[in-house]
Write a protein that holds these residues in place. Structure first.
Motif, PDB file in Angstrom:
ATOM      1  N   ARG A  32      25.684  45.863  45.359  1.00 43.80           N
ATOM      2  CA  ARG A  32      26.236  44.538  45.136  1.00 43.80           C
ATOM      3  C   ARG A  32      25.328  43.785  44.183  1.00 43.80           C
ATOM      4  O   ARG A  32      24.108  43.854  44.286  1.00 43.80           O
ATOM      5  N   ASP A  76      24.373  39.939  42.319  1.00 44.66           N
ATOM      6  CA  ASP A  76      23.987  38.637  42.837  1.00 44.66           C
ATOM      7  C   ASP A  76      24.971  38.212  43.938  1.00 44.66           C
ATOM      8  O   ASP A  76      26.178  38.180  43.691  1.00 44.66           O
ATOM      9  N   PRO A  77      24.471  37.900  45.135  1.00 42.40           N
ATOM     10  CA  PRO A  77      25.372  37.509  46.235  1.00 42.40           C
ATOM     11  C   PRO A  77      26.255  36.312  45.913  1.00 42.40           C
ATOM     12  O   PRO A  77      27.244  36.071  46.606  1.00 42.40           O
ATOM     13  N   ARG A  78      25.906  35.569  44.887  1.00 45.40           N
ATOM     14  CA  ARG A  78      26.742  34.426  44.511  1.00 45.40           C
ATOM     15  C   ARG A  78      27.997  34.858  43.781  1.00 45.40           C
ATOM     16  O   ARG A  78      28.887  34.041  43.539  1.00 45.40           O
ATOM     17  N   THR A  79      28.055  36.154  43.408  1.00 46.17           N
ATOM     18  CA  THR A  79      29.233  36.665  42.710  1.00 46.17           C
ATOM     19  C   THR A  79      29.881  37.761  43.540  1.00 46.17           C
ATOM     20  O   THR A  79      29.218  38.449  44.316  1.00 46.17           O
ATOM     21  N   ASN A  80      31.165  37.924  43.372  1.00 47.85           N
ATOM     22  CA  ASN A  80      31.858  39.042  44.014  1.00 47.85           C
ATOM     23  C   ASN A  80      31.895  40.203  43.032  1.00 47.85           C
ATOM     24  O   ASN A  80      32.944  40.536  42.485  1.00 47.85           O
ATOM     25  N   ARG A  81      30.745  40.805  42.798  1.00 42.63           N
ATOM     26  CA  ARG A  81      30.611  41.875  41.819  1.00 42.63           C
ATOM     27  C   ARG A  81      29.936  43.069  42.478  1.00 42.63           C
ATOM     28  O   ARG A  81      28.972  42.918  43.231  1.00 42.63           O
ATOM     29  N   SER A 112      37.577  37.841  40.809  1.00 40.44           N
ATOM     30  CA  SER A 112      37.508  36.458  40.351  1.00 40.44           C
ATOM     31  C   SER A 112      38.830  35.752  40.607  1.00 40.44           C
ATOM     32  O   SER A 112      39.844  36.383  40.924  1.00 40.44           O
ATOM     33  N   PRO A 166      38.837  30.742  45.180  1.00 41.01           N
ATOM     34  CA  PRO A 166      37.811  31.104  46.158  1.00 41.01           C
ATOM     35  C   PRO A 166      38.313  32.188  47.098  1.00 41.01           C
ATOM     36  O   PRO A 166      39.414  32.098  47.652  1.00 41.01           O
ATOM     37  N   TRP A 194      30.373  43.413  52.852  1.00 40.53           N
ATOM     38  CA  TRP A 194      29.553  42.256  52.460  1.00 40.53           C
ATOM     39  C   TRP A 194      28.698  41.737  53.615  1.00 40.53           C
ATOM     40  O   TRP A 194      27.551  41.362  53.399  1.00 40.53           O
ATOM     41  N   ASN A 248      37.008  35.021  50.112  1.00 37.54           N
ATOM     42  CA  ASN A 248      35.982  35.530  51.016  1.00 37.54           C
ATOM     43  C   ASN A 248      36.138  37.044  51.140  1.00 37.54           C
ATOM     44  O   ASN A 248      37.096  37.535  51.739  1.00 37.54           O
ATOM     45  N   THR A 263      34.389  43.114  39.148  1.00 36.52           N
ATOM     46  CA  THR A 263      34.264  41.714  39.544  1.00 36.52           C
ATOM     47  C   THR A 263      35.584  41.202  40.082  1.00 36.52           C
ATOM     48  O   THR A 263      36.629  41.403  39.459  1.00 36.52           O
TER      49      THR A 263
END
Length: 120
Positions: free
Chosen positions: A72, A74-79, A25, A28, A53, A30, A23
């Motif tokens: 990848r 959930d696209p809402r996370t950078n995981r 974190s 913000p 991505w 991109n 992850t």
């Protein structure tokens, strides 16, 4: 500041499976791509798998193609995950996750690494 953290390493017998998680974190950020590298003891670090991505394109090293899968969350996370199946003793290494930000020319944010040991 952006940080990358890996988890999921461990000891497994040959033929077994492990899933690594990573992850990014912090502020913000991109993401352009995320990748997994590995470094066996006494050897150079090598790229194992990567995922872009924007279009989902993936890359796999020949040595792991067909056995490892980068995905990848959930696209809402950078995981990102690395599912490793049919593990071999040669896969033993410290596995590092890295992130490349939009506008960067290389993977510029690295995790601390997680040990994967495959016993024969």
């Amino acid at each position: 500041q952006v940080q990358v953290a890996e988890s999921g390493g461990g000891l497994v017998q040959a033929g077994g499976s492990l899933r690594l998680s990573c992850t990014a974190s912090g502020r913000p950020f991109n993401v352009y791509a995320m990748a997994w590298f590995r470094q066996p003891s006494g050897k150079e670090r090598e790229l194992v798998a990567s995922k872009r991505w924007s279009n989902g394109n993936t890359y796999y090293a020949t040595s792991v193609e067909g056995r490892f899968t980068i995905s990848r969350a959930d696209p809402r996370t950078n995981r990102v995950y690395l599912q490793m199946n049919s593990l071999k003793p040669d896969d033993t290494a410290v596995y590092f996750c890295a992130a490349q930000g939009v506008g960067s020319t290389n993977y510029n944010i690295w995790g601390q690494g997680t040990q994967v040991t495959v016993s024969s």
